[in-house]
Design an enzyme around this catalytic site. Structure first.
Site, PDB file in Angstrom:
ATOM      1  N   LYS A 115      56.787  -7.198 -15.516  1.00 28.05           N
ATOM      2  CA  LYS A 115      57.391  -7.654 -14.262  1.00 28.05           C
ATOM      3  C   LYS A 115      58.888  -7.367 -14.211  1.00 28.05           C
ATOM      4  O   LYS A 115      59.435  -7.137 -13.135  1.00 28.05           O
ATOM      5  CB  LYS A 115      57.117  -9.148 -14.034  1.00 28.05           C
ATOM      6  N   LYS A 217      45.614  -3.391 -13.053  1.00 27.03           N
ATOM      7  CA  LYS A 217      44.891  -4.570 -12.571  1.00 27.03           C
ATOM      8  C   LYS A 217      45.115  -4.766 -11.075  1.00 27.03           C
ATOM      9  O   LYS A 217      46.161  -4.395 -10.532  1.00 27.03           O
ATOM     10  CB  LYS A 217      45.271  -5.823 -13.382  1.00 27.03           C
ATOM     11  N   LYS A 220      48.489  -8.847  -6.387  1.00 25.20           N
ATOM     12  CA  LYS A 220      49.063  -9.164  -5.068  1.00 25.20           C
ATOM     13  C   LYS A 220      50.253  -8.267  -4.767  1.00 25.20           C
ATOM     14  O   LYS A 220      50.550  -7.975  -3.616  1.00 25.20           O
ATOM     15  CB  LYS A 220      49.604 -10.592  -5.065  1.00 25.20           C
TER      16      LYS A 220
HETATM   17  N1  AQP Z   1      43.103  -8.538 -11.394  1.00 26.09           N
HETATM   18  C1  AQP Z   1      42.743  -9.744 -11.851  1.00 26.09           C
HETATM   19  N2  AQP Z   1      41.532  -9.926 -12.422  1.00 26.09           N
HETATM   20  C2  AQP Z   1      41.131 -11.152 -12.877  1.00 26.09           C
HETATM   21  N3  AQP Z   1      41.926 -12.250 -12.794  1.00 26.09           N
HETATM   22  C3  AQP Z   1      43.137 -12.111 -12.225  1.00 26.09           C
HETATM   23  N4  AQP Z   1      44.142 -12.982 -11.978  1.00 26.09           N
HETATM   24  C4  AQP Z   1      45.164 -12.344 -11.376  1.00 26.09           C
HETATM   25  N5  AQP Z   1      44.875 -11.043 -11.216  1.00 26.09           N
HETATM   26  C5  AQP Z   1      43.619 -10.867 -11.733  1.00 26.09           C
HETATM   27  C6  AQP Z   1      44.064 -14.398 -12.312  1.00 26.09           C
HETATM   28  O1  AQP Z   1      44.340 -15.134 -11.132  1.00 26.09           O
HETATM   29  C7  AQP Z   1      44.976 -16.348 -11.494  1.00 26.09           C
HETATM   30  C8  AQP Z   1      46.162 -16.582 -10.619  1.00 26.09           C
HETATM   31  O2  AQP Z   1      47.105 -15.557 -10.837  1.00 26.09           O
HETATM   32  P1  AQP Z   1      48.597 -15.762 -10.387  1.00 26.09           P
HETATM   33  O3  AQP Z   1      48.735 -15.543  -8.956  1.00 26.09           O
HETATM   34  O4  AQP Z   1      49.097 -17.058 -10.825  1.00 26.09           O
HETATM   35  O5  AQP Z   1      49.398 -14.695 -11.205  1.00 26.09           O
HETATM   36  P2  AQP Z   1      49.190 -13.181 -11.500  1.00 26.09           P
HETATM   37  O6  AQP Z   1      48.307 -13.063 -12.696  1.00 26.09           O
HETATM   38  O7  AQP Z   1      50.552 -12.628 -11.654  1.00 26.09           O
HETATM   39  O8  AQP Z   1      48.423 -12.607 -10.201  1.00 26.09           O
HETATM   40  P3  AQP Z   1      48.629 -11.298  -9.371  1.00 26.09           P
HETATM   41  O9  AQP Z   1      47.636 -11.340  -8.302  1.00 26.09           O
HETATM   42  O10 AQP Z   1      48.623 -10.075 -10.203  1.00 26.09           O
HETATM   43  O11 AQP Z   1      50.038 -11.466  -8.727  1.00 26.09           O
HETATM   44  P4  AQP Z   1      51.355 -10.630  -8.887  1.00 26.09           P
HETATM   45  O12 AQP Z   1      51.093  -9.324  -8.232  1.00 26.09           O
HETATM   46  O13 AQP Z   1      52.343 -11.481  -8.161  1.00 26.09           O
HETATM   47  O14 AQP Z   1      51.619 -10.483 -10.348  1.00 26.09           O
HETATM   48  C9  AQP Z   1      45.314 -16.265 -12.981  1.00 26.09           C
HETATM   49  O15 AQP Z   1      44.361 -17.009 -13.724  1.00 26.09           O
HETATM   50  C10 AQP Z   1      45.171 -14.809 -13.278  1.00 26.09           C
HETATM   51  O16 AQP Z   1      44.776 -14.575 -14.617  1.00 26.09           O
END
Ligand code: AQP
Length: 354
Positions: A115, A217, A220
């Site tokens: 990040k 992965k 968002k």
């Molecule tokens: N691609 C994924 N596959 C399975 N699980 C996922 N999680 C996120 N992406 C995947 C799980 O969703 C939960 C919430 O995630 P979060 O929003 O708190 O943080 P993150 O992991 O940073 O999610 P994003 O969607 O990838 O957001 P950005 O783009 O902002 O970094 C967690 O349990 C996570 O494991």
């Protein structure tokens, strides 16, 4: 191994549209766990400040994650649904954990490296300390089980390291309070205040990948909306994104081994399996030997069938922000009472005067 009272805790950041990865990796597990467990599900709004300080519509994002929790089937009366900033004890414990965690441990966190990108000097101190706040989110309730996607595995290992160090450093202060529990970690007996949390990562889609690139992965923050299926996507958008998803020219294999070195095929089969509550092997028994021109329409139909009711319920809930805020207020109050109990004990263990 733990004699701690079982408690499930997990959180989701209000940082954008929830996608299928968040749903399959996390929220769907939250729903399944609530039948037999005491559960706490948190919109981790303090975490949302770590990568970006100013959000155009923070309140709307918090409400939308809460709506997704409720629409997916989480019961806020039997369990606790709240947003993190309503419980200041998370931040208080995070400070103590900043003093427990070692810089060497934090330097190994791959999410910070991903990040922060190349310009690490410009990343916020909050982004660096994120895993310490995450440990506090969990341990301020002495939670024992944490359902998450695979990307959070390293942070949960750090949570265990923090818990273990606190337990060891304060063991002689914990013992006389009668608040500790005798556990064994490895072969070592420990009189612990904090449990060793168990990550719940299993399932056919612990890491849902981008629809455009099977090595990244689903996220968002990916600039391409075609890379993910959002929970707010309508049937037409779901269909378009799956039809455009990257694949290879070969037919699907009949055995799971045949998915090796085919990341996009593996991802779509994993998504199908998770949505249908099947194993990848069962999906391949049905579709092995078929082309993507047959498999993709079946996946569209299944994805729409599962996601359309959630989408409709989310929209209905979002039209009533007063109800969502009331749910969060009620959850916040109950969470605060639990967190304050822990913090009072921790302040005593450390020896603060009160
Ligand atoms: N691609 C994924 N596959 C399975 N699980 C996922 N999680 C996120 N992406 C995947 C799980 O969703 C939960 C919430 O995630 P979060 O929003 O708190 O943080 P993150 O992991 O940073 O999610 P994003 O969607 O990838 O957001 P950005 O783009 O902002 O970094 C967690 O349990 C996570 O494991």
């Amino acid at each position: 191994m733990s004699e701690f009272k079982p408690l499930v805790f997990s959180g989701v950041q209000p940082t954008g549209n929830l996608h299928l990865g968040n749903y399959l990796g996390a929220i769907r597990k939250f729903v399944a766990l609530q039948d037999n467990n005491d559960c706490m599900y948190c919109v981790v709004d303090l975490h949302a400040l770590t990568a970006q300080l100013v959000h155009e519509d923070m309140r709307g994002q918090i409400r939308s994650i809460t709506a997704a929790f409720l629409a997916a089937g989480i019961d806020p009366k039997r369990h606790i649904v709240f947003n993190q900033s309503q419980v200041p004890q998370h931040a208080e414990l995070a400070w103590i954990f900043n003093c427990v965690a070692r810089i060497g441990w934090m330097n190994r966190m791959t999410q910070f490296k991903d990040k922060a990108g190349k310009d690490r000097e410009q990343a916020s101190l909050g982004l660096y300390a994120y895993p310490s706040l995450m440990a506090a989110d969990i341990l301020v309730y002495r939670a024992t089980h944490v359902p998450v996607g695979e990307d959070q595995k390293q942070h949960l290992e750090l949570t265990r390291d923090i818990a273990m160090k606190f337990n060891m450093d304060f063991m002689e202060k914990i013992r006389p309070t009668g608040l500790g529990v005798d556990i064994t970690v490895g072969d070592e007996p420990v009189h612990a205040y904090f449990p060793m949390v168990e990550p719940l990562i299993d399932g056919p889609a612990p890491r849902v990948m981008s629809l455009k690139d099977g090595s990244k992965k689903m996220s968002k923050s990916d600039p391409s909306d075609l890379s993910r299926i959002n929970l707010m996507d309508d049937s037409e958008a779901i269909s378009r994104k799956i039809r455009k998803a990257k694949t290879d020219p070969d037919a699907l294999p009949s055995e799971v081994d045949g998915l090796k070195c085919r990341p996009e095929a593996d991802n779509l089969v994993g998504i199908f399996a998770a949505l249908a509550d099947k194993t990848k092997a069962e999906v391949l028994t049905e579709f092995g030997g078929q082309q993507f021109s047959v498999f993709k329409p079946a996946l569209v139909e299944l994805a729409v069938e599962v996601l359309a009711p959630i989408n409709a319920e989310m929209r209905r809930l979002m039209d009533d922000p007063g109800h969502i805020d009331a749910v969060l207020r009620d959850g916040g109050e109950r969470a605060r009472a639990r967190a304050e109990k822990t913090m009072t004990e921790i302040r005593d263990i450390i020896g603060f005067v009160r």
